[in-house]
Design a protein around this motif. Structure first.
Motif, PDB file in Angstrom:
ATOM      1  N   ASN A  23       0.843  -1.190   0.000  1.00 28.18           N
ATOM      2  CA  ASN A  23       0.000   0.000   0.000  1.00 28.18           C
ATOM      3  C   ASN A  23       0.881   1.244   0.000  1.00 28.18           C
ATOM      4  OD1 ASN A  23      -2.164   1.718   0.165  1.00 28.18           O
ATOM      5  ND2 ASN A  23      -2.787   1.131   2.221  1.00 28.18           N
ATOM      6  N   TYR A  48      -2.342   9.518  -2.320  1.00 27.74           N
ATOM      7  CA  TYR A  48      -2.377   8.212  -1.679  1.00 27.74           C
ATOM      8  C   TYR A  48      -3.421   8.211  -0.560  1.00 27.74           C
ATOM      9  CZ  TYR A  48       2.105   7.141  -3.986  1.00 27.74           C
ATOM     10  OH  TYR A  48       3.107   6.904  -4.900  1.00 27.74           O
ATOM     11  N   HIS A  81      -0.225   1.564   7.832  1.00 24.78           N
ATOM     12  CA  HIS A  81       0.690   1.396   6.700  1.00 24.78           C
ATOM     13  C   HIS A  81       1.580   2.619   6.534  1.00 24.78           C
ATOM     14  CE1 HIS A  81      -1.952   3.797   3.968  1.00 24.78           C
ATOM     15  NE2 HIS A  81      -0.902   3.828   3.166  1.00 24.78           N
ATOM     16  N   ASP A 225      -8.748   0.640   0.682  1.00 30.62           N
ATOM     17  CA  ASP A 225      -7.343   0.722   1.055  1.00 30.62           C
ATOM     18  C   ASP A 225      -6.716  -0.663   0.855  1.00 30.62           C
ATOM     19  OD1 ASP A 225      -5.307   2.340   1.833  1.00 30.62           O
ATOM     20  OD2 ASP A 225      -5.791   2.349   3.963  1.00 30.62           O
ATOM     21  N   PRO A 226      -5.583  -0.770   0.143  1.00 35.17           N
ATOM     22  CA  PRO A 226      -5.008  -2.088  -0.127  1.00 35.17           C
ATOM     23  C   PRO A 226      -4.488  -2.823   1.107  1.00 35.17           C
ATOM     24  CG  PRO A 226      -4.154  -0.452  -1.651  1.00 35.17           C
ATOM     25  CD  PRO A 226      -4.876   0.294  -0.582  1.00 35.17           C
ATOM     26  N   GLY A 254      -5.524  -6.771  -0.454  1.00 31.61           N
ATOM     27  CA  GLY A 254      -5.188  -6.095  -1.696  1.00 31.61           C
ATOM     28  C   GLY A 254      -5.296  -6.938  -2.947  1.00 31.61           C
ATOM     29  N   CYS A 261      -0.790  -7.560  -0.701  1.00 29.77           N
ATOM     30  CA  CYS A 261      -0.199  -7.072   0.543  1.00 29.77           C
ATOM     31  C   CYS A 261      -0.241  -8.187   1.578  1.00 29.77           C
ATOM     32  CB  CYS A 261      -0.966  -5.856   1.075  1.00 29.77           C
ATOM     33  SG  CYS A 261      -1.004  -4.442  -0.045  1.00 29.77           S
TER      34      CYS A 261
END
Length: 288
Positions: A23, A48, A81, A225-226, A254, A261
């Motif tokens: 991420n 991001y 993250h 969100d990954p 992800g 991820c």
């Protein structure tokens, strides 16, 4: 300021081909934190899901760092993250070690080191816990995604959990239901902001130790969100406090976004205690 932001992918997936996925987060470090409006402007420009800003918290080698986290639309209390990404940058700038961090609401830490040419980092979250979610809230969240009670895993009751930021946790019975996740961004934003949730954590327990997760982040203006370290801490804490058989879990996230991820979450002993969340990080190019 934008040119001073480093771009780091956190919670990368590894393998024989090296680090990939992860991420992305923006990381800014400097002598003094910028004005709040400037941090929000930079986070929106970077685009991001999170950009973290860090400055020395006092003087001397043991001073630690004052940190703040911004999504493209708002400030958030804690981001896992981005903390892992910050740990990677601090290790590159100051050498491997453990760095004390002070957020708006808590004291946390991140430890980072180089392993086999890659950066490995682990954070210790703020105190983390979870409680069963009220029925009305569960019904509203299920309707948002088009799920029903039949989609839920009866082993893990829906929960309100916090690992530095608030999350609703919904455990789904099948991986297929997780893969089918869809929702209206505006409706999700309204619900999450009203309830004070950073994300809704949709999870599937493949085994007691291996979980799959997706995290809608509409509260920050991001559809998904990954990889979400704060939600991983919240999930691990809730599982610990509710008697789940595994004190540590691995989270695959992800993949439905094409951004693999990997996160590892170890709930520390004691109800309400912190959670250690670990992963790998890599620098990424501008515009990635």
């Amino acid at each position: 300021m934008i040119d001073e932001v480093k771009r780091v992918a956190a919670f990368c997936a590894g393998g024989s081909g090296g680090e990939h996925g992860g991420n992305p987060a923006g990381v800014w470090t400097g002598a003094v934190l910028p004005a709040e409006a400037d941090m929000q402007r930079v986070a929106a420009a970077i685009g991001y899901s999170e950009t973290v800003f860090a400055a020395p918290d006092g003087e001397g080698a043991a001073a630690g760092w004052r940190v703040r986290y911004f999504s493209p639309e708002s400030e958030v209390p804690f981001c896992g993250h981005a903390t892992i990404a910050l740990g990677a940058v601090l290790a590159l700038e100051h050498g491997p070690g453990t760095f004390a961090l002070r957020t708006n609401h808590a004291s946390v830490s991140v430890e980072s080191k180089v392993e086999s040419g890659a950066i490995a980092a682990s954070l210790v979250s703020p105190p983390a816990s979870g409680t069963p979610a009220p029925r009305a809230i569960v019904d509203e969240a299920l309707a948002l995604f088009g799920y029903t009670d039949a989609d839920l895993d009866e082993r893990i009751a829906p929960a309100l959990a916090n690992g530095g930021a608030g999350h609703l946790i919904l455990a789904l019975k099948t991986r297929a239901a997780l893969a089918a996740m869809r929702y209206d961004l505006a409706a999700g934003r309204a619900l999450m902001r009203r309830e004070g949730w950073a994300t809704i954590a949709l999870v599937h327990a493949e085994t007691p130790r291996r979980f799959h997760a997706r995290n809608p982040f509409a509260s920050g203006g991001v559809y998904e969100d990954p990889a979400t370290g704060a939600a991983a801490a919240a999930l691990a804490a809730y599982l610990r406090d509710s008697g789940w058989p595994e004190p540590a879990i691995d989270i695959v996230q992800g993949e439905d976004m094409g951004v693999p991820c990997r996160l590892h979450a170890q709930a520390l002993p004691g109800r309400g205690s912190a959670v250690r969340v670990s992963g790998r990080a890599r620098l990424i190019g501008e515009g990635a």
